[in-house]
Motif scaffolding. Structure first.
Motif, PDB file in Angstrom:
ATOM      1  N   CYS A 159       0.766  -1.054  -0.203  1.00 61.33           N
ATOM      2  CA  CYS A 159      -0.070   0.055   0.292  1.00 61.33           C
ATOM      3  C   CYS A 159       0.411   1.592   0.188  1.00 61.33           C
ATOM      4  O   CYS A 159       0.372   1.773  -0.925  1.00 61.33           O
ATOM      5  CB  CYS A 159      -0.992   0.041   1.199  1.00 61.33           C
ATOM      6  SG  CYS A 159      -0.157   0.149   2.700  1.00 61.33           S
ATOM      7  N   ILE A 160       1.952   1.131   0.735  1.00 64.58           N
ATOM      8  CA  ILE A 160       2.890   1.948   0.625  1.00 64.58           C
ATOM      9  C   ILE A 160       3.289   2.729  -0.616  1.00 64.58           C
ATOM     10  O   ILE A 160       3.666   3.489  -1.263  1.00 64.58           O
ATOM     11  CB  ILE A 160       4.081   2.553   1.866  1.00 64.58           C
ATOM     12  CG1 ILE A 160       3.025   2.036   3.334  1.00 64.58           C
ATOM     13  CG2 ILE A 160       5.428   3.830   1.587  1.00 64.58           C
ATOM     14  CD1 ILE A 160       4.358   2.234   4.191  1.00 64.58           C
ATOM     15  N   VAL A 161       3.976   1.613  -1.180  1.00 63.96           N
ATOM     16  CA  VAL A 161       4.260   1.639  -2.678  1.00 63.96           C
ATOM     17  C   VAL A 161       3.535   2.026  -3.651  1.00 63.96           C
ATOM     18  O   VAL A 161       3.894   3.067  -4.220  1.00 63.96           O
ATOM     19  CB  VAL A 161       4.850   0.274  -2.864  1.00 63.96           C
ATOM     20  CG1 VAL A 161       6.006   0.440  -4.258  1.00 63.96           C
ATOM     21  CG2 VAL A 161       5.868  -0.313  -2.187  1.00 63.96           C
ATOM     22  N   ASN A 162       2.370   1.881  -3.596  1.00 61.31           N
ATOM     23  CA  ASN A 162       1.329   2.130  -4.731  1.00 61.31           C
ATOM     24  C   ASN A 162       1.199   3.500  -4.369  1.00 61.31           C
ATOM     25  O   ASN A 162       0.784   4.099  -5.279  1.00 61.31           O
ATOM     26  CB  ASN A 162       0.407   1.321  -4.141  1.00 61.31           C
ATOM     27  CG  ASN A 162       0.095   0.199  -5.041  1.00 61.31           C
ATOM     28  OD1 ASN A 162       0.177  -0.169  -5.787  1.00 61.31           O
ATOM     29  ND2 ASN A 162      -0.739  -1.340  -4.388  1.00 61.31           N
ATOM     30  N   LEU A 163       1.134   3.822  -3.155  1.00 66.17           N
ATOM     31  CA  LEU A 163       1.155   5.565  -2.316  1.00 66.17           C
ATOM     32  C   LEU A 163       1.816   6.365  -3.148  1.00 66.17           C
ATOM     33  O   LEU A 163       1.572   7.220  -4.263  1.00 66.17           O
ATOM     34  CB  LEU A 163       0.949   5.562  -0.885  1.00 66.17           C
ATOM     35  CG  LEU A 163       0.922   6.766  -0.652  1.00 66.17           C
ATOM     36  CD1 LEU A 163      -0.577   8.410  -1.428  1.00 66.17           C
ATOM     37  CD2 LEU A 163       0.571   7.081   0.924  1.00 66.17           C
ATOM     38  N   ILE A 164       3.116   5.760  -3.300  1.00 68.01           N
ATOM     39  CA  ILE A 164       3.773   6.442  -3.998  1.00 68.01           C
ATOM     40  C   ILE A 164       3.935   6.597  -5.221  1.00 68.01           C
ATOM     41  O   ILE A 164       4.474   8.005  -6.257  1.00 68.01           O
ATOM     42  CB  ILE A 164       5.625   6.268  -3.778  1.00 68.01           C
ATOM     43  CG1 ILE A 164       6.340   6.043  -2.063  1.00 68.01           C
ATOM     44  CG2 ILE A 164       7.129   6.617  -3.875  1.00 68.01           C
ATOM     45  CD1 ILE A 164       7.265   5.441  -1.252  1.00 68.01           C
ATOM     46  N   ALA A 165       3.749   5.556  -5.849  1.00 67.57           N
ATOM     47  CA  ALA A 165       3.361   5.997  -7.505  1.00 67.57           C
ATOM     48  C   ALA A 165       2.234   6.407  -7.966  1.00 67.57           C
ATOM     49  O   ALA A 165       2.497   7.323  -8.819  1.00 67.57           O
ATOM     50  CB  ALA A 165       3.329   4.088  -7.858  1.00 67.57           C
ATOM     51  N   GLU A 166       1.566   6.240  -7.603  1.00 67.94           N
ATOM     52  CA  GLU A 166       0.406   7.275  -7.472  1.00 67.94           C
ATOM     53  C   GLU A 166       0.406   8.409  -7.650  1.00 67.94           C
ATOM     54  O   GLU A 166       0.044   9.465  -8.040  1.00 67.94           O
ATOM     55  CB  GLU A 166      -1.283   7.485  -6.686  1.00 67.94           C
ATOM     56  CG  GLU A 166      -1.822   5.422  -6.774  1.00 67.94           C
ATOM     57  CD  GLU A 166      -2.382   4.975  -6.150  1.00 67.94           C
ATOM     58  OE1 GLU A 166      -2.249   5.071  -4.672  1.00 67.94           O
ATOM     59  OE2 GLU A 166      -2.876   3.950  -6.085  1.00 67.94           O
ATOM     60  N   LEU A 167       1.457   9.190  -6.007  1.00 65.80           N
ATOM     61  CA  LEU A 167       1.786  10.454  -6.461  1.00 65.80           C
ATOM     62  C   LEU A 167       2.667  10.873  -7.245  1.00 65.80           C
ATOM     63  O   LEU A 167       2.308  11.803  -7.403  1.00 65.80           O
ATOM     64  CB  LEU A 167       2.434  10.272  -4.838  1.00 65.80           C
ATOM     65  CG  LEU A 167       2.356  10.749  -3.337  1.00 65.80           C
ATOM     66  CD1 LEU A 167       2.866  10.382  -2.055  1.00 65.80           C
ATOM     67  CD2 LEU A 167       0.607  11.744  -3.663  1.00 65.80           C
ATOM     68  N   ILE A 168       3.616  10.439  -7.855  1.00 69.75           N
ATOM     69  CA  ILE A 168       4.275  10.704  -8.624  1.00 69.75           C
ATOM     70  C   ILE A 168       4.769  10.244  -9.833  1.00 69.75           C
ATOM     71  O   ILE A 168       5.636  10.776 -11.052  1.00 69.75           O
ATOM     72  CB  ILE A 168       6.511  10.540  -8.230  1.00 69.75           C
ATOM     73  CG1 ILE A 168       6.588   8.950  -8.067  1.00 69.75           C
ATOM     74  CG2 ILE A 168       6.701  10.384  -6.253  1.00 69.75           C
ATOM     75  CD1 ILE A 168       7.939   8.154  -7.900  1.00 69.75           C
ATOM     76  N   GLY A 211      16.700  -3.556  -2.469  1.00 67.52           N
ATOM     77  CA  GLY A 211      15.801  -4.964  -1.692  1.00 67.52           C
ATOM     78  C   GLY A 211      15.504  -6.283  -2.796  1.00 67.52           C
ATOM     79  O   GLY A 211      16.221  -6.459  -4.255  1.00 67.52           O
ATOM     80  N   SER A 212      14.010  -6.798  -2.725  1.00 71.54           N
ATOM     81  CA  SER A 212      13.429  -7.741  -3.775  1.00 71.54           C
ATOM     82  C   SER A 212      13.229  -7.027  -5.245  1.00 71.54           C
ATOM     83  O   SER A 212      13.012  -7.753  -5.436  1.00 71.54           O
ATOM     84  CB  SER A 212      12.967  -8.813  -3.385  1.00 71.54           C
ATOM     85  OG  SER A 212      11.799  -7.635  -2.868  1.00 71.54           O
ATOM     86  N   GLY A 213      13.068  -5.647  -5.571  1.00 76.74           N
ATOM     87  CA  GLY A 213      12.626  -4.877  -6.754  1.00 76.74           C
ATOM     88  C   GLY A 213      11.193  -5.225  -6.245  1.00 76.74           C
ATOM     89  O   GLY A 213      10.421  -4.774  -7.027  1.00 76.74           O
ATOM     90  N   GLY A 214      11.022  -5.124  -5.360  1.00 77.78           N
ATOM     91  CA  GLY A 214       8.993  -4.303  -5.214  1.00 77.78           C
ATOM     92  C   GLY A 214       8.890  -2.986  -5.228  1.00 77.78           C
ATOM     93  O   GLY A 214       7.872  -3.480  -5.772  1.00 77.78           O
ATOM     94  N   MET A 215       9.347  -2.242  -4.567  1.00 76.47           N
ATOM     95  CA  MET A 215       8.842  -0.790  -5.884  1.00 76.47           C
ATOM     96  C   MET A 215       8.530  -0.909  -7.785  1.00 76.47           C
ATOM     97  O   MET A 215       7.976  -0.129  -8.025  1.00 76.47           O
ATOM     98  CB  MET A 215      10.329   0.028  -5.794  1.00 76.47           C
ATOM     99  CG  MET A 215      10.091   0.641  -3.907  1.00 76.47           C
ATOM    100  SD  MET A 215       9.168   2.066  -3.185  1.00 76.47           S
ATOM    101  CE  MET A 215       9.975   1.948  -1.949  1.00 76.47           C
ATOM    102  N   PHE A 216      10.019  -2.011  -7.954  1.00 75.84           N
ATOM    103  CA  PHE A 216      10.045  -1.469  -9.577  1.00 75.84           C
ATOM    104  C   PHE A 216       8.333  -3.055  -9.785  1.00 75.84           C
ATOM    105  O   PHE A 216       7.821  -2.307 -10.312  1.00 75.84           O
ATOM    106  CB  PHE A 216      11.021  -2.188  -9.970  1.00 75.84           C
ATOM    107  CG  PHE A 216      12.303  -2.238  -9.832  1.00 75.84           C
ATOM    108  CD1 PHE A 216      12.070  -0.614  -9.810  1.00 75.84           C
ATOM    109  CD2 PHE A 216      13.272  -2.418  -9.958  1.00 75.84           C
ATOM    110  CE1 PHE A 216      13.907   0.694  -9.811  1.00 75.84           C
ATOM    111  CE2 PHE A 216      14.888  -1.554  -9.088  1.00 75.84           C
ATOM    112  CZ  PHE A 216      14.762  -0.463  -9.003  1.00 75.84           C
ATOM    113  N   VAL A 217       8.095  -3.672  -9.510  1.00 78.75           N
ATOM    114  CA  VAL A 217       6.753  -4.689  -9.309  1.00 78.75           C
ATOM    115  C   VAL A 217       5.501  -3.892  -9.426  1.00 78.75           C
ATOM    116  O   VAL A 217       4.866  -4.310 -10.076  1.00 78.75           O
ATOM    117  CB  VAL A 217       7.142  -5.619  -8.591  1.00 78.75           C
ATOM    118  CG1 VAL A 217       5.633  -6.276  -8.537  1.00 78.75           C
ATOM    119  CG2 VAL A 217       8.017  -6.768  -8.619  1.00 78.75           C
ATOM    120  N   GLN A 218       5.647  -3.337  -8.233  1.00 79.81           N
ATOM    121  CA  GLN A 218       4.355  -2.529  -7.919  1.00 79.81           C
ATOM    122  C   GLN A 218       4.346  -1.083  -9.375  1.00 79.81           C
ATOM    123  O   GLN A 218       2.567  -0.638  -9.447  1.00 79.81           O
ATOM    124  CB  GLN A 218       4.497  -1.872  -6.677  1.00 79.81           C
ATOM    125  CG  GLN A 218       3.999  -2.779  -5.522  1.00 79.81           C
ATOM    126  CD  GLN A 218       2.807  -4.156  -5.617  1.00 79.81           C
ATOM    127  OE1 GLN A 218       2.493  -3.424  -6.607  1.00 79.81           O
ATOM    128  NE2 GLN A 218       2.674  -5.472  -5.705  1.00 79.81           N
TER     129      GLN A 218
END
Length: 522
Positions: free
Chosen positions: A181-190, A203-210
């Motif tokens: 939910c935090i990664v999604n929030l960042i993506a939706e903001l920027i 890390g495990s690449g979660g930011m990229f995946v989402q």
């Protein structure tokens, strides 16, 4: 012909716990995730292969079932017989099952350059796990449903083991998996629709995946996004490569696992979007005499050795393109640190880089309840018109302003003891942020007590360049709004009801004893 035995699927958490249970006494708890993750990868890759194979047969016929091009065009790994999960399961009780698993992984990596260096080499043979235990482990992994397309499930597996075996994994290093939910929030903001996306501690690449899921969800073209990342821990670096490759996401994670500060793998990179969750409050991240003249600090004080927070911030600033925007998490202390950190923070504000500071609810992370802040930095806060995913966005001049938001009253319970920001929560936050950014904001944005406040540079300077949201957002003192007489009458009524009930109970009790022949005289 015997019917294949149906596999009972269980929740991922249940399967992972039972998997760990199978490993007790055979390997160290810190090793559990590596043992399970590679098996999980084999099953995940194989399930995708089978799905693609069935689709090819249905569309083009059996003769194309082993045409590798039909798999690579959709970013699915073609798996020869010895690498398929069905083959591994059929051999699970054989004495050489460990060797067969190693062979399966080796074959997949050899045939797929994107996985180079990502999969363990001769790992299961070296573990010397009892064949019966390994067969039981395969049986548990076989129950995991890999159909969940929405979540970063490899990341979830990783996070599960981090949470359950935190002590053995070295909790306290400040490294935490970022909840979806935090990664999604960042993506939706920027809104990383196109350009270069960078994560300096991926890390495990979660930011990229989402992020790619965000682009796909908004009908964007993921091929317009170029991904760059870096990771310090070797096993996590491999995990990121595995995680991205299996999803068909091309990424440059550098030549090797390396420290972003001392061995920057992307020295000349300028990114349009940066998303990051750096280790919180990392101590002794450089020696006293190390990195003093690093160009990433140009124009700023050298970040202190006692805490890496501002080292991460300046690394991010140095990597932003002319119109670049970054969303990243830091522990709350970075908002008000004194000394060198204050000087750097003041310079960031005077350089018009700080766009938004958002304080998040507690208990969002599985492995820590630390209170966290989301920073948004923007290299271009001037008025401009920008094309975004086919639409023109009209930005106003925000150079001498910062938007503060407080989300601590938001979020819903999640898995009993955690909090998550729902889709509705995130929609409210992003709508407020985007309204504040754009022309006509006088009609669409307003400061709301306990939620948001648009502060001028002068206000921030007057408060000593602190970025703590509660110093700006209006606090509602609900006690002041209470009418004393009304409240006392309410209490009087409630107390009267209690006393009447007490008298009735007392009378009923005396009557019962009287009827029994044991009356009580008061």
């Amino acid at each position: 012909m015997a019917k294949a035995k149906a596999v009972k699927e269980v929740s991922m958490e249940e399967a992972l716990w039972k998997s760990a249970d199978k490993l007790r006494g055979s390997v160290e708890p810190a090793e559990y995730k590596h043992v399970v993750l590679s098996l999980f990868f084999l099953k995940f890759a194989s399930d995708k292969f089978v799905k693609q194979r069935n689709s090819i047969i249905e569309k083009y016929g059996e003769k194309f079932a082993d045409n590798i091009a039909f798999y690579t065009k959709d970013n699915v790994f073609y798996l020869p017989e010895e690498s398929r999960w069905s083959y591994i399961i059929s051999q699970a009780k054989q004495d050489d099952i460990a060797l067969k698993i190693d062979t399966a992984l080796f074959t997949i990596e050899k045939n797929n350059p994107a996985l180079k260096g990502a999969l363990p080499d001769n790992y299961y043979s070296r573990l010397h796990i009892d064949t019966t235990k390994l067969a039981s482990l395969l049986d548990e992994v076989n129950k995991i449903n890999t159909d969940d397309e929405e979540n970063d499930i490899i990341g979830r597996v990783y996070e599960y083991f981090l949470g359950k075996f935190a002590l053995a994994e070295g909790k306290g290093k400040g490294e935490f998996y970022t909840p979806k939910c935090i990664v999604n929030l960042i993506a939706e903001l920027i809104e990383p629709y196109d350009g270069i996306l960078y994560d300096p501690c991926c890390g495990s690449g979660g930011m990229f995946v989402q992020s790619i899921k965000f682009v796909e969800a908004h009908s964007g073209n993921k091929k317009k996004v170029s991904i760059y990342g870096q990771e310090y821990t070797n096993t996590t670096f491999k995990l990121a490569k595995m995680n991205l490759a299996i999803r068909g996401i091309s990424a440059n994670l550098g030549e090797m696992a390396a420290n972003t500060f001392t061995n920057d793998q992307h020295k000349d990179l300028k990114a349009d979007y940066i998303m990051a969750n750096p280790p919180f409050n990392q101590k002794e991240w450089r020696a006293d005499t190390e990195l003093i003249d690093d160009p990433r600090w140009n124009g700023y004080e050298v970040p202190p050795t006692s805490n890496a927070n501002y080292g991460w911030i300046l690394n991010i600033v140095s990597k932003l393109s002319q119109n670049g925007v970054a969303g990243f998490l830091l522990a709350n202390g970075a908002l008000s640190d004194d000394g060198t950190e204050l000087k750097i923070r003041q310079q960031l504000i005077e350089n018009n880089l700080v766009e938004t500071i958002i304080i998040l609810p507690r208990n969002l992370f599985y492995t820590t309840d630390i209170s966290v802040t989301l920073w948004v930095l923007n290299k271009n806060k001037k008025a401009c018109d920008v094309e975004k995913n086919g639409e023109t966005v009209h930005y106003r001049d925000r150079e001498r302003e910062i938007l503060f938001m407080d989300l601590r009253q938001m979020g819903s319970p999640f898995e009993k003891k955690y909090i998550e920001l729902t889709e509705e929560d995130r929609a409210k936050v992003t709508a407020t942020y985007h309204a504040w950014q754009q022309k006509g904001y006088e009609e669409t944005y307003q400061n709301i007590p306990e939620f948001c406040y648009s502060a001028s540079y002068d206000e921030v300077a007057e408060k000593g360049f602190t970025l703590v949201p509660s110093r700006y957002i209006e606090f509602v003192n609900r006690d002041e709004n209470i009418d004393f007489d009304t409240k006392m009458k309410s209490l009087q009524s409630e107390l009267k009801e209690l006393l009447v009930e007490e008298e009735k109970s007392k009378a009923d009790l005396l009557e019962v004893f009287r009827e029994l022949g044991y009356g009580i005289e008061l």
